[in-house]
Write a protein that holds these residues in place. Structure first.
Motif, PDB file in Angstrom:
ATOM      1  N   THR A 131       0.833  -1.202   0.000  1.00 16.07           N
ATOM      2  CA  THR A 131       0.000   0.000   0.000  1.00 16.07           C
ATOM      3  C   THR A 131       0.873   1.260   0.000  1.00 16.07           C
ATOM      4  N   TYR A 132       2.037   1.171   0.617  1.00 14.58           N
ATOM      5  CA  TYR A 132       3.004   2.289   0.585  1.00 14.58           C
ATOM      6  C   TYR A 132       3.309   2.664  -0.873  1.00 14.58           C
ATOM      7  N   TYR A 133       3.618   1.645  -1.689  1.00 14.65           N
ATOM      8  CA  TYR A 133       3.921   1.906  -3.107  1.00 14.65           C
ATOM      9  C   TYR A 133       2.716   2.512  -3.821  1.00 14.65           C
ATOM     10  N   ALA A 134       1.530   2.024  -3.485  1.00 16.36           N
ATOM     11  CA  ALA A 134       0.317   2.513  -4.148  1.00 16.36           C
ATOM     12  C   ALA A 134       0.088   3.984  -3.816  1.00 16.36           C
ATOM     13  N   LEU A 135       0.152   4.321  -2.518  1.00 19.60           N
ATOM     14  CA  LEU A 135      -0.086   5.717  -2.118  1.00 19.60           C
ATOM     15  C   LEU A 135       1.020   6.624  -2.656  1.00 19.60           C
ATOM     16  N   GLU A 136       2.246   6.102  -2.671  1.00 19.45           N
ATOM     17  CA  GLU A 136       3.370   6.882  -3.200  1.00 19.45           C
ATOM     18  C   GLU A 136       3.109   7.295  -4.658  1.00 19.45           C
ATOM     19  N   SER A 137       2.455   6.401  -5.417  1.00 14.14           N
ATOM     20  CA  SER A 137       2.265   6.677  -6.846  1.00 14.14           C
ATOM     21  C   SER A 137       1.020   7.520  -7.148  1.00 14.14           C
ATOM     22  N   MET A 138       0.223   7.861  -6.115  1.00 14.30           N
ATOM     23  CA  MET A 138      -0.977   8.676  -6.354  1.00 14.30           C
ATOM     24  C   MET A 138      -0.592  10.134  -6.607  1.00 14.30           C
ATOM     25  N   GLU A 139      -1.072  10.667  -7.718  1.00 15.95           N
ATOM     26  CA  GLU A 139      -0.743  12.064  -8.072  1.00 15.95           C
ATOM     27  C   GLU A 139      -1.903  13.002  -7.734  1.00 15.95           C
ATOM     28  N   ALA A 140      -3.089  12.443  -7.428  1.00 17.00           N
ATOM     29  CA  ALA A 140      -4.280  13.267  -7.199  1.00 17.00           C
ATOM     30  C   ALA A 140      -4.846  12.980  -5.815  1.00 17.00           C
ATOM     31  N   PRO A 141      -5.708  13.887  -5.274  1.00 19.10           N
ATOM     32  CA  PRO A 141      -6.370  13.600  -3.985  1.00 19.10           C
ATOM     33  C   PRO A 141      -7.071  12.241  -4.062  1.00 19.10           C
ATOM     34  N   THR A 142      -6.936  11.456  -2.999  1.00 22.25           N
ATOM     35  CA  THR A 142      -7.354  10.051  -3.062  1.00 22.25           C
ATOM     36  C   THR A 142      -8.357   9.688  -1.969  1.00 22.25           C
ATOM     37  N   VAL A 143      -9.419   8.990  -2.387  1.00 22.85           N
ATOM     38  CA  VAL A 143     -10.332   8.336  -1.444  1.00 22.85           C
ATOM     39  C   VAL A 143      -9.824   6.898  -1.337  1.00 22.85           C
ATOM     40  N   TRP A 144      -9.405   6.539  -0.120  1.00 25.20           N
ATOM     41  CA  TRP A 144      -8.690   5.269   0.070  1.00 25.20           C
ATOM     42  C   TRP A 144      -9.583   4.241   0.768  1.00 25.20           C
ATOM     43  N   ILE A 145      -9.760   3.094   0.118  1.00 27.87           N
ATOM     44  CA  ILE A 145     -10.515   1.975   0.715  1.00 27.87           C
ATOM     45  C   ILE A 145      -9.488   0.984   1.269  1.00 27.87           C
ATOM     46  N   VAL A 146      -9.557   0.736   2.594  1.00 29.40           N
ATOM     47  CA  VAL A 146      -8.516  -0.040   3.277  1.00 29.40           C
ATOM     48  C   VAL A 146      -9.146  -1.004   4.279  1.00 29.40           C
ATOM     49  N   GLY A 147      -8.437  -2.066   4.628  1.00 28.05           N
ATOM     50  CA  GLY A 147      -8.899  -2.923   5.728  1.00 28.05           C
ATOM     51  C   GLY A 147      -9.049  -4.376   5.337  1.00 28.05           C
ATOM     52  N   GLY A 148      -9.247  -5.213   6.358  1.00 28.03           N
ATOM     53  CA  GLY A 148      -9.354  -6.659   6.169  1.00 28.03           C
ATOM     54  C   GLY A 148      -8.759  -7.347   7.380  1.00 28.03           C
ATOM     55  N   THR A 149      -8.118  -8.496   7.149  1.00 26.41           N
ATOM     56  CA  THR A 149      -7.489  -9.226   8.246  1.00 26.41           C
ATOM     57  C   THR A 149      -6.089  -8.663   8.468  1.00 26.41           C
ATOM     58  N   ASP A 150      -5.885  -8.069   9.619  1.00 27.86           N
ATOM     59  CA  ASP A 150      -4.602  -7.431   9.951  1.00 27.86           C
ATOM     60  C   ASP A 150      -3.616  -8.505  10.406  1.00 27.86           C
TER      61      ASP A 150
END
Length: 445
Positions: A334-353
Motif C-alpha cells: 500500500t506504501y507503493y500505491a499511495l506513493e504513486s498517487m498524483e491526485a487527492p485520493t479516497v482510500w478503501i482499506v482494511g481486512g485481516t490485519d
C-alpha cells in the motif's frame, strides 16, 4: 514392491497438481482437506481415481505417509503437521516435490512485494525467445505444468510459506525483490524468522547459480553481511552504481553482466512508479543472464501492462479514476500505491490485519488522502491510526457500499483507490475475489 505413499494436505491448485504428478510417478496418492474441496478440483480427483476426503483429516490415513505435501496455507504449528514431523515424515511444498521431476532452468522469485509483477514481467520477456512456464504462487500449478507441459524453463513466484517446505530445491537464478514485515502471525511475530525464510531461496545455490537482489533494501544488505551465500550476487539499485547487476543513471536502467551491458530508458517503461523500475531491473537482469536479445528485452518491458489487482486502472467516472490494488495485502504494498498517487485520493482499506504497523503510511495519508473507507469486520486499529488525519473516515462490511460511499465523496480529478494493506479472508475468499467485487461495483455505479 509397495508403492510410496504421498499424502497431500489441502486441495487447491498446488495440491491437485501435485496429486496428478504423484500419480503419474507411481505414488499411492491421498488428498485430505479440512475444508470443502472445490467442485472443479473434486472432478479432477474423481476422474483420475485419486482417493480424497474433505472437511476432515483422518490421521490413520495420513500418518502412514512416506512423504507429505502441505498446502502453503496450512501453518507448521498445527497439531497434525507437528505429529508428522515427530514421526520423521518429510513435510514438503509443491515446489520441492515438482522440482525433482524436471531438468528445466528455474528462475525463482520471492520477496514481500513485487514478486507477482516481477515474475509476470520476467515471463513476458523470456517467452518471446524461450520455451517457458509461469507457476508457483501464480497461474497453473508447477507440478501440473511439469507433468503436462515439461517446459525447458520456469519462472516461479515463490512465497515464504513455500520456501519453508523446501529441502533440496534450488533455482538457477533467484530473485529477492525486497523484505518488509509481513505474515508475522506465521513467524511467532519475529521479523528475523521471516527474513531467514525468504533467504531459503538461496539455501542450496552454488557459485554457478545467481542471486539477484535489491541493494537498496537494508534488511537484505544486513543479512548478506552476516551470512554467507554461495551464489554469484547480482544487485540492483536506484541509488548506487553497480558493476555487475543493474542501476539507474540519468533516467536509464543500465544492466551489466560480464562487461556486457544493456541500456533502457525508464520513460519508456509501460509500468509507472519507482517500485516498477526495480521490478524491471530484476526482469532485465534475469533476461540478460538467459541471453535474451537486448532489443527483445527493451520492447517487452515497454509493452507489458501489469497484472490484475495490482494498481489496475478500472474506469474513469465523472473524471474520477477508480484503481484496483486488491493485491496490496500488506502495508509495504500500500506504501507503493499511495506513493504513486498524483491526485487527492479516497482510500478503501482494511481486512485481516497480520500485525500491521501503519506508521510508514502516515506522511502519504496526510499529503494525499482526503477520505478513508474502512472495509473490514474489525476496523478499530485503522480508526485509531488514521481517524485524526482525515476529515472523513467511515466503516462498512460491504464492497458495494464502500464503492457507493467513495462515489459520493470523490470529486472530479480525484482517485478512488482500493489498496487494503490487509489480507482479505474476513469478508472475501481471497484478494482476487475482493478485487473483482470492487470492479463489478465500480462498473455498476
Amino acid at each position: 514392491m509397495k508403492k510410496q505413499r504421498l499424502v497431500i494436505l489441502g486441495s487447491g491448485e498446488s495440491g491437485v497438481g501435485t496429486a496428478l504428478l504423484g500419480l503419474a510417478k507411481g505414488y499411492d496418492v491421498f488428498v485430505s482437506d479440512k475444508g470443502k474441496i472445490k467442485e472443479k478440483y473434486k472432478n479432477v480427483l474423481i476422474n483420475n481415481a485419486i482417493q480424497w476426503e474433505e472437511q476432515q483429516h483422518t490421521e490413520t490415513k495420513i500418518l502412514n505417509a512416506n512423504v507429505v505435501m502441505k498446502s502453503p496455507g496450512i501453518p507448521d504449528k498445527v497439531a497434525l503437521v507437528k505429529k508428522l514431523v515427530e514421526k520423521g515424515i518429510p513435510v514438503i511444498s509443491e515446489i520441492e516435490f515438482a522440482s525433482k521431476y524436471t531438468n528445466a532452468t528455474i528462475v525463482g522469485i520471492t520477496g514481500s512485494n513485487g514478486k507477482t509483477t516481477t515474475a509476470s514481467l520476467t515471463h513476458h520477456v523470456l517467452k518471446q525467445e524461450l520455451n517457458v512456464g509461469l507457476a508457483g504462487n501464480i497461474g497453473d500449478s508447477f507440478a501440473k505444468q511439469v507433468l503436462e507441459e515439461d517446459f525447458e524453463n520456469y519462472v516461479l513466484e515463490i512465497s515464504s510459506f513455500q520456501l519453508d517446505g523446501i529441502v533440496d530445491f534450488k533455482p538457477n537464478i533467484a530473485v529477492l525483490t525486497n523484505i518488509t514485515p509481513d505474515h508475522l502471525d506465521r513467524y511467532d511475530y519475529k521479523f528475523e524468522n521471516y527474513i531467514n525464510s525468504k533467504f531459503r531461496i538461496a539455501l542450496n545455490q552454488t557459485k554457478e547459480d545467481y542471486l539477484i537482489y535489491d541493494a537498496d533494501d537494508e534488511v537484505i544488505i544486513d543479512w548478506l553481511k552476516n551470512n554467507t551465500i554461495e551464489a554469484t550476487l547480482l544487485p540492483f539499485s536506484l541509488t548506487k552504481t553497480i558493476e555487475n547487476g543493474a542501476y539507474l543513471k540519468d533516467e536509464n536502467i543500465i544492466t551489466t553482466i560480464d562487461n556486457n551491458n544493456i541500456i533502457m530508458p525508464t520513460k519508456n517503461l509501460a509500468l509507472e512508479g519507482k517500485h516498477n523500475i526495480k521490478n524491471a531491473m530484476a526482469a532485465s537482469t534475469v533476461s540478460h543472464l538467459l541471453k535474451i536479445r537486448k532489443q527483445t528485452i527493451r520492447e517487452s518491458l515497454e509493452n507489458f501492462h501489469g497484472v490484475e489487482h495490482r494498481l489496475e486502472q478500472v474506469l474513469k467516472i465523472n473524471k474520477v479514476q477508480y484503481i484496483n490494488d486488491s493485491k496490496a495485502t500488506n502495508v509495504n504494498a500500500t506504501y507503493y500505491a499511495l506513493e504513486s498517487m498524483e491526485a487527492p485520493t479516497v482510500w478503501i482499506v482494511g481486512g485481516t490485519d497480520k500485525g500491521n504497523d501503519y506508521t510508514e503510511l502516515f506522511s502519504f495519508v496526510n499529503e494525499k488522502v482526503k477520505a478513508i473507507i474502512c472495509l473490514g469486520i474489525d476496523n478499530e486499529k485503522l480508526m485509531e491510526n488514521f481517524g485524526s488525519m482525515v476529515d472523513v473516515i467511515v466503516e462498512t462490511q460491504f464492497m458495494k457500499e464502500a464503492v457507493k460511499i467513495a462515489y459520493k465523496i470523490a470529486e472530479a480529478g480525484d482517485n478512488v483507490l482500493l489498496s487494503p494493506a490487509c489480507a482479505s479472508f474476513d469478508l472475501f475468499e481471497n484478494y482476487e475475489d475482493r478485487g473483482r467485487q470492487f470492479k463489478d461495483a465500480v462498473r455498476n455505479l
